[in-house]
Design an enzyme around this catalytic site. Structure first.
Site, mmCIF file in Angstrom:
data_model
loop_
_atom_site.group_PDB
_atom_site.id
_atom_site.type_symbol
_atom_site.label_atom_id
_atom_site.label_comp_id
_atom_site.label_asym_id
_atom_site.label_seq_id
_atom_site.Cartn_x
_atom_site.Cartn_y
_atom_site.Cartn_z
ATOM 1 N N ASP A 68 0.819 -1.215 0.000
ATOM 2 C CA ASP A 68 0.000 0.000 0.000
ATOM 3 C C ASP A 68 0.850 1.262 0.000
ATOM 4 O O ASP A 68 2.067 1.204 0.158
ATOM 5 C CB ASP A 68 -0.956 -0.017 1.210
ATOM 6 C CG ASP A 68 -0.257 -0.321 2.523
ATOM 7 O OD1 ASP A 68 0.979 -0.282 2.558
ATOM 8 O OD2 ASP A 68 -0.941 -0.596 3.515
ATOM 9 N N ASN A 137 -7.134 -2.135 14.118
ATOM 10 C CA ASN A 137 -8.570 -2.356 13.876
ATOM 11 C C ASN A 137 -8.805 -3.578 12.978
ATOM 12 O O ASN A 137 -9.888 -3.744 12.427
ATOM 13 C CB ASN A 137 -9.212 -1.112 13.243
ATOM 14 C CG ASN A 137 -8.620 -0.787 11.876
ATOM 15 O OD1 ASN A 137 -7.711 -1.474 11.409
ATOM 16 N ND2 ASN A 137 -9.130 0.242 11.230
ATOM 17 N N HIS A 139 -7.206 -4.216 10.172
ATOM 18 C CA HIS A 139 -7.013 -4.014 8.737
ATOM 19 C C HIS A 139 -5.775 -4.734 8.222
ATOM 20 O O HIS A 139 -4.850 -5.055 8.963
ATOM 21 C CB HIS A 139 -7.039 -2.521 8.347
ATOM 22 C CG HIS A 139 -5.830 -1.718 8.673
ATOM 23 N ND1 HIS A 139 -5.884 -0.344 8.829
ATOM 24 C CD2 HIS A 139 -4.534 -2.054 8.846
ATOM 25 C CE1 HIS A 139 -4.680 0.119 9.078
ATOM 26 N NE2 HIS A 139 -3.838 -0.903 9.098
ATOM 27 N N GLU A 144 -9.816 -1.411 5.139
ATOM 28 C CA GLU A 144 -10.403 -1.036 6.416
ATOM 29 C C GLU A 144 -11.663 -1.843 6.718
ATOM 30 O O GLU A 144 -12.396 -2.227 5.797
ATOM 31 C CB GLU A 144 -10.763 0.449 6.379
ATOM 32 C CG GLU A 144 -9.558 1.373 6.209
ATOM 33 C CD GLU A 144 -8.756 1.554 7.488
ATOM 34 O OE1 GLU A 144 -8.556 0.573 8.240
ATOM 35 O OE2 GLU A 144 -8.302 2.684 7.731
HETATM 36 C C1 GLP Z 1 -0.412 0.673 8.470
HETATM 37 C C2 GLP Z 1 -0.187 -0.134 7.201
HETATM 38 C C3 GLP Z 1 -0.427 -1.606 7.414
HETATM 39 C C4 GLP Z 1 0.279 -2.061 8.659
HETATM 40 C C5 GLP Z 1 -0.344 -1.374 9.836
HETATM 41 C C6 GLP Z 1 0.269 -1.766 11.157
HETATM 42 O O1 GLP Z 1 -1.679 1.233 8.564
HETATM 43 N N1 GLP Z 1 -0.968 0.305 6.127
HETATM 44 O O2 GLP Z 1 -0.006 -2.325 6.280
HETATM 45 O O3 GLP Z 1 0.161 -3.446 8.814
HETATM 46 O O4 GLP Z 1 -0.199 0.035 9.676
HETATM 47 O O5 GLP Z 1 1.392 -1.001 11.413
HETATM 48 P P1 GLP Z 1 2.388 -1.205 12.575
HETATM 49 O O6 GLP Z 1 3.218 -2.364 12.218
HETATM 50 O O7 GLP Z 1 3.189 0.069 12.628
HETATM 51 O O8 GLP Z 1 1.603 -1.417 13.815
#
Ligand code: GLP
Length: 237
Positions: A68, A137, A139, A144
């Site tokens: 993403d 959440n 995702h 989402e």
């Molecule tokens: C972001 C990314 C996700 C990732 C998530 C968790 O929103 N788009 O792909 O898995 O955050 O991030 P973190 O590893 O910093 O908790």
């Protein structure tokens, strides 16, 4: 779905890198790797770079597709996933830059950018291993929770929760983009193998819901149950 628990983040990260390295090395010919951003995979990236630096792993045959990217965002913005990936991984390994694929946050037509990205994944024969993080959440990428999920790469409006969670990387909530481009759930689920990394207390509830063994659009990660080759690594007990 196979779940492996680890006593701490470093052990989980070393194991993640070991799995990625083993998969790349086991396949002769080209290898297509799907990659996430976020804090969770940082330890894995450091270990993969260490293995490559010690000549224990080569990325010569590897093509990457990132999951993403915020939209809109310039590549030189320190919070772009383009910069994140180069600073934390690509600039630390030897890889042909032409084989790195990241959704373009500067695209003038984001819809076209998403469709082209999906086609490009298909044109190389799909993703061999998709590494994922988990949103607080539930995702996956920027898919989402909500009434429905989009199957393919698309533009997504970020939830308030996601923007708040990611605010820590920006100077204020106002700076966090309201949209992002992300592979869809079908794009993710078409990968041959999936490796999900779950780390930290903020993920406890999302992880609990995931392990409830119910599939719901309220937790996009729960759709991983429909895949036959998923490994989850977690430092949560
Ligand atoms: C972001 C990314 C996700 C990732 C998530 C968790 O929103 N788009 O792909 O898995 O955050 O991030 P973190 O590893 O910093 O908790």
């Amino acid at each position: 779905m196979k779940i492996e628990h680890f006593g701490n983040y470093d052990e989980m990260s070393v194991r993640a890198a070991e799995i990625v390295a083993r998969e790349i090395s086991a396949k002769s010919g080209k290898y297509v790797l799907g990659l996430p951003t976020g804090s969770t995979p940082l330890g894995m990236y450091a270990e993969l770079a260490r293995l490559a630096g010690a000549n224990k792993l080569s990325f010569d045959s590897v093509t990457t597709f990132n999951l993403d990217e915020y939209y809109p965002i310039t590549r030189d913005n320190p919070q772009s996933y383009y910069r994140f990936m180069h600073d934390n991984f690509f600039d630390k390994i030897k890889i042909d830059k032409k084989r790195i694929n990241i959704l373009n946050g500067e695209a003038s037509d984001p819809q076209f950018e998403c469709e082209s990205y999906e086609q490009k994944i298909n044109s190389v024969g799909g993703i061999d291993l998709m590494v994922l993080g988990l949103g607080a959440n539930g995702h996956i990428g920027f898919n989402e929770p909500g009434e429905f999920l989009y199957p393919f790469t698309h533009v997504e409006t970020l939830t308030a929760n996601t923007r708040e969670m990611n605010q820590r990387f920006f100077s204020s909530l106002f700076e966090v983009p309201t949209k992002a481009m992300t592979m869809g759930m079908a794009s993710v689920l078409r990968a041959k193998k999936i490796l999900l990394l779950v780390s930290g207390e903020t993920k406890r509830e999302a992880f609990r819901i995931l392990t409830d063994r119910k599939i719901t659009t309220a937790s996009p990660a729960s759709f991983l149950y429909t895949h036959t080759n998923v490994t989850i690594l977690s430092d949560l007990d």
